[in-house]
Design an enzyme around this catalytic site. Structure first.
Site, PDB file in Angstrom:
ATOM      1  N   HIS A   1     -33.359 -15.649 -37.603  1.00  0.00           N
ATOM      2  CA  HIS A   1     -33.516 -14.244 -37.227  1.00  0.00           C
ATOM      3  C   HIS A   1     -32.183 -13.545 -37.347  1.00  0.00           C
ATOM      4  O   HIS A   1     -31.149 -14.176 -37.564  1.00  0.00           O
ATOM      5  CB  HIS A   1     -34.107 -14.105 -35.806  1.00  0.00           C
ATOM      6  CG  HIS A   1     -33.142 -14.326 -34.683  1.00  0.00           C
ATOM      7  ND1 HIS A   1     -33.344 -13.840 -33.417  1.00  0.00           N
ATOM      8  CD2 HIS A   1     -31.955 -14.983 -34.630  1.00  0.00           C
ATOM      9  CE1 HIS A   1     -32.328 -14.192 -32.638  1.00  0.00           C
ATOM     10  NE2 HIS A   1     -31.487 -14.889 -33.344  1.00  0.00           N
TER      11      HIS A   1
ATOM     12  N   CYS B   1     -24.582 -11.654 -34.202  1.00  0.00           N
ATOM     13  CA  CYS B   1     -26.044 -11.831 -34.268  1.00  0.00           C
ATOM     14  C   CYS B   1     -26.694 -10.939 -35.322  1.00  0.00           C
ATOM     15  O   CYS B   1     -27.876 -11.102 -35.639  1.00  0.00           O
ATOM     16  CB  CYS B   1     -26.681 -11.551 -32.918  1.00  0.00           C
ATOM     17  SG  CYS B   1     -26.178 -12.751 -31.680  1.00  0.00           S
TER      18      CYS B   1
ATOM     19  N   HIS C   1     -29.163 -16.064 -38.973  1.00  0.00           N
ATOM     20  CA  HIS C   1     -28.807 -17.407 -38.510  1.00  0.00           C
ATOM     21  C   HIS C   1     -30.048 -18.052 -37.909  1.00  0.00           C
ATOM     22  O   HIS C   1     -31.059 -17.379 -37.708  1.00  0.00           O
ATOM     23  CB  HIS C   1     -27.667 -17.336 -37.477  1.00  0.00           C
ATOM     24  CG  HIS C   1     -28.035 -16.537 -36.267  1.00  0.00           C
ATOM     25  ND1 HIS C   1     -28.032 -15.161 -36.243  1.00  0.00           N
ATOM     26  CD2 HIS C   1     -28.465 -16.930 -35.056  1.00  0.00           C
ATOM     27  CE1 HIS C   1     -28.440 -14.737 -35.065  1.00  0.00           C
ATOM     28  NE2 HIS C   1     -28.716 -15.797 -34.313  1.00  0.00           N
TER      29      HIS C   1
ATOM     30  N   HIS D   1     -32.169 -20.934 -35.191  1.00  0.00           N
ATOM     31  CA  HIS D   1     -32.223 -21.623 -33.906  1.00  0.00           C
ATOM     32  C   HIS D   1     -33.382 -22.603 -33.926  1.00  0.00           C
ATOM     33  O   HIS D   1     -34.369 -22.398 -34.633  1.00  0.00           O
ATOM     34  CB  HIS D   1     -32.515 -20.658 -32.750  1.00  0.00           C
ATOM     35  CG  HIS D   1     -31.492 -19.606 -32.536  1.00  0.00           C
ATOM     36  ND1 HIS D   1     -30.262 -19.860 -31.979  1.00  0.00           N
ATOM     37  CD2 HIS D   1     -31.510 -18.277 -32.809  1.00  0.00           C
ATOM     38  CE1 HIS D   1     -29.577 -18.731 -31.900  1.00  0.00           C
ATOM     39  NE2 HIS D   1     -30.309 -17.756 -32.402  1.00  0.00           N
TER      40      HIS D   1
ATOM     41  N   HIS E   1     -40.157 -22.279 -39.345  1.00  0.00           N
ATOM     42  CA  HIS E   1     -39.527 -22.136 -40.657  1.00  0.00           C
ATOM     43  C   HIS E   1     -39.792 -20.790 -41.307  1.00  0.00           C
ATOM     44  O   HIS E   1     -40.009 -20.696 -42.524  1.00  0.00           O
ATOM     45  CB  HIS E   1     -39.901 -23.314 -41.578  1.00  0.00           C
ATOM     46  CG  HIS E   1     -39.188 -24.574 -41.194  1.00  0.00           C
ATOM     47  ND1 HIS E   1     -39.485 -25.263 -40.039  1.00  0.00           N
ATOM     48  CD2 HIS E   1     -38.173 -25.243 -41.786  1.00  0.00           C
ATOM     49  CE1 HIS E   1     -38.681 -26.313 -39.942  1.00  0.00           C
ATOM     50  NE2 HIS E   1     -37.871 -26.321 -40.983  1.00  0.00           N
TER      51      HIS E   1
ATOM     52  N   GLU F   1     -33.296 -20.386 -26.431  1.00  0.00           N
ATOM     53  CA  GLU F   1     -32.806 -20.135 -27.784  1.00  0.00           C
ATOM     54  C   GLU F   1     -31.609 -21.025 -28.124  1.00  0.00           C
ATOM     55  O   GLU F   1     -31.438 -21.431 -29.271  1.00  0.00           O
ATOM     56  CB  GLU F   1     -32.425 -18.655 -27.929  1.00  0.00           C
ATOM     57  CG  GLU F   1     -32.212 -18.238 -29.374  1.00  0.00           C
ATOM     58  CD  GLU F   1     -31.883 -16.772 -29.516  1.00  0.00           C
ATOM     59  OE1 GLU F   1     -32.785 -15.993 -29.852  1.00  0.00           O
ATOM     60  OE2 GLU F   1     -30.719 -16.390 -29.284  1.00  0.00           O
TER      61      GLU F   1
HETATM   62 ZN   LIG Z   1     -29.881 -15.834 -32.621  1.00  0.00          ZN
END
Ligand SMILES: [Zn+2]
Length: 141
Positions: A27, A37, A41, A43, A78, A125
């Site tokens: 995201h 952010c 990237h 998670h 994914h 997260e």
């Molecule tokens: Zn993030």
């Protein structure tokens, strides 16, 4: 992170089911003031769903555990969350992910005759950051 205890909610129902699962997704937060952010990237999100109710179905289920996982994992795993219809026009922050998962799960539960309720969605997260989304009926204070 599995087998951990989660912050619990108070409720008046006879049954409480908790389902843990995870999904991996990318995201970005689409605004200038989001710092790093802003860049895409990934998670591994750890999710815990709390479902409550009084009535069971013919299998003795409040709701099928695997159905709950499939509902969310099947759509998010994914993927780049920003590209999904569920996040169109929003910023897929941990808070919005938790709220969106709640809405998907409750909409699914609403179709069941035994009318279970999603009371809480916990989304971790990172190892040090998580959000709880608490359904309206279960908020106190
Ligand atoms: Zn993030």
């Amino acid at each position: 992170m599995f087998q951990q205890m989660y912050p619990s909610i108070n409720h008046k129902y006879s049954f409480e089911l908790n389902k843990d699962f995870n999904f991996s997704a990318a995201h970005y937060i689409p605004s200038e003031d989001a710092g790093k952010c802003m860049r895409t990237h990934g998670h591994t999100y750890f999710v815990n769903l709390t479902i409550v109710g009084d009535e069971l179905d013919h299998n003795g289920f409040l709701v099928n555990f695997s159905e709950l996982k499939q509902l969310v994992h099947g759509q998010f795993d994914h993927h780049l969350l920003n590209d999904l219809p569920a996040f169109e026009g929003t910023s897929p922050s941990t808070e919005i992910v938790a709220q969106t998962v709640y809405e998907m799960v409750q909409e699914h539960l609403d179709q069941r005759d035994n009318q279970p309720k999603c009371a809480q969605v916990f989304v971790r997260e990172t190892p040090t950051s998580y959000v709880r989304y608490i359904a309206k009926e279960f908020r106190h204070g």
